[in-house]
Design an enzyme around this catalytic site. Structure first.
Site, short mmCIF file in Angstrom:
data_model
loop_
_atom_site.label_atom_id
_atom_site.label_comp_id
_atom_site.label_asym_id
_atom_site.label_seq_id
_atom_site.Cartn_x
_atom_site.Cartn_y
_atom_site.Cartn_z
N LYS A 43 0.79 -1.23 0.00
CA LYS A 43 0.00 0.00 0.00
C LYS A 43 0.82 1.28 0.00
O LYS A 43 0.29 2.36 -0.25
CB LYS A 43 -0.96 0.00 1.18
CG LYS A 43 -2.06 -1.04 1.03
CD LYS A 43 -2.91 -0.78 -0.21
CE LYS A 43 -4.03 -1.77 -0.35
NZ LYS A 43 -4.86 -1.50 -1.53
N SER A 258 -2.60 -13.41 3.31
CA SER A 258 -3.01 -13.18 1.91
C SER A 258 -1.91 -13.66 0.96
O SER A 258 -2.18 -14.21 -0.11
CB SER A 258 -3.38 -11.72 1.64
OG SER A 258 -2.26 -10.88 1.62
#
Ligand code: PMP
Length: 298
Positions: A43, A258
């Protein structure tokens, strides 16, 4: 390497070939190490990109508080970039996410608003309400901001293309906002690369695979375009967590669940494609973010 700011160390992440979790006859599996960005996840790229675009266009003003909904990683990246640039920030996050995320954000000086864990999208509804006050807040809006896709187009996508010299047969990533997949898929397509694009999602809405969206119809990120995706595959928590542990034990790469979910599918694709082909998988965030979860054995 000498830099003028932590911000200069965002992006240009390495790509690491996996040698022990793969077997002879399989395609090469390369991990794109987004977890090694300075705040610890993929991010950093989008937050830096969107904030700098807004600074350049004059839409972000010095007195505004930067806000967004986040399952943690965007919040952590906003906390870091806002601090470095002298802005205040406030993050809306579901109460179910790991406690490490809260602590990291607070350490960086962000204000945290915890929303109900009963609805996987409660933080999104809460930030949309707050964002109506446009005088006080700058809404980064990772789910709807085209800058999310563009950051991955010009960053992650271009780097993967260069690092593989365009020889990539399959790209595997998770869907949170869809930014990584949309940006990389578009870059590869624009370069004439015919790699298949595989999207990973958890198999239920109460999954412990933090950061990924389970498509239950209640919310579809506005930047998401299913037509850019070749295949959408669901992964269980058990498979994701075990693959993440294997990645740490066998390859020395300690990342979150993830990444495990993505890895489990990348290995299956590498088996299907066979030797001579290349699969690129994204390592999304660092494993230390999950020390309080079942990722780490007692
Ligand atoms: N993994 C983790 C741990 C994440 O936090 C996110 C983003 N929420 C993703 C994967 C998916 O990234 P994107 O938003 O680009 O789809």
């Amino acid at each position: 390497m000498s830099t003028t700011s932590v911000l200069d160390t965002i992006g240009n992440t390495p790509m690491i070939p996996l040698r022990r979790v793969t077997e002879p006859g399989m395609a090469t599996v390369l991990m794109k190490m987004e977890a090694w960005n300075p705040s610890g996840s993929l991010k950093d790229r989008i937050v830096k990109y969107i904030i700098e675009e807004a600074e350049n266009s004059g839409t972000l003003q010095a007195h505004q508080i930067i806000i967004d909904a986040s399952s943690g990683n965007t919040g952590i990246a906003i906390a870091m970039v806002a601090t470095l640039k002298g802005y205040r920030s406030r993050i809306y996050m579901p109460e179910t996410k790991s406690v490490e995320r809260r602590k990291i954000m607070r350490t960086w000086g962000t204000e945290l608003v915890l929303t109900s864990g009963a609805d996987q999208n409660s933080h999104i509804w809460a930030v949309q309400e707050a964002a109506k006050d446009t005088g006080t807040f700058f809404y980064l809006n990772q789910n709807g901001n085209p800058g999310n896709v563009l950051a991955h187009y010009h960053g992650t996508g271009a780097e993967i293309y260069d690092q593989t010299q365009g020889r990539i047969d399959c790209f595997v990533a998770g869907v949170g906002t869809g930014g990584t997949l949309m940006g990389v898929a578009r870059y590869l397509k624009d370069k004439g690369c015919r790699a298949s694009i595989v999207a990973i999602e958890p198999d239920d809405s109460h999954s412990k695979i933090e950061g990924l969206l389970h498509f239950d119809g209640s919310f579809v990120p506005p930047i998401w375009d299913r037509s850019s995706i070749s295949e959408q595959i669901r992964v269980t928590d058990e498979v994701a967590f075990e693959a993440a542990r294997r990645l740490a034990r066998e390859e020395g790469i300690f990342c979150g669940p993830s990444t495990g979910a993505i890895l489990s599918v990348a290995l299956a694709k590498a088996r299907e494609l066979g030797s001579g082909r290349t699969v690129v998988a994204v390592a999304c965030d660092r494993g230390e973010r999950y020390l309080s979860t079942k990722l780490v054995p007692e």
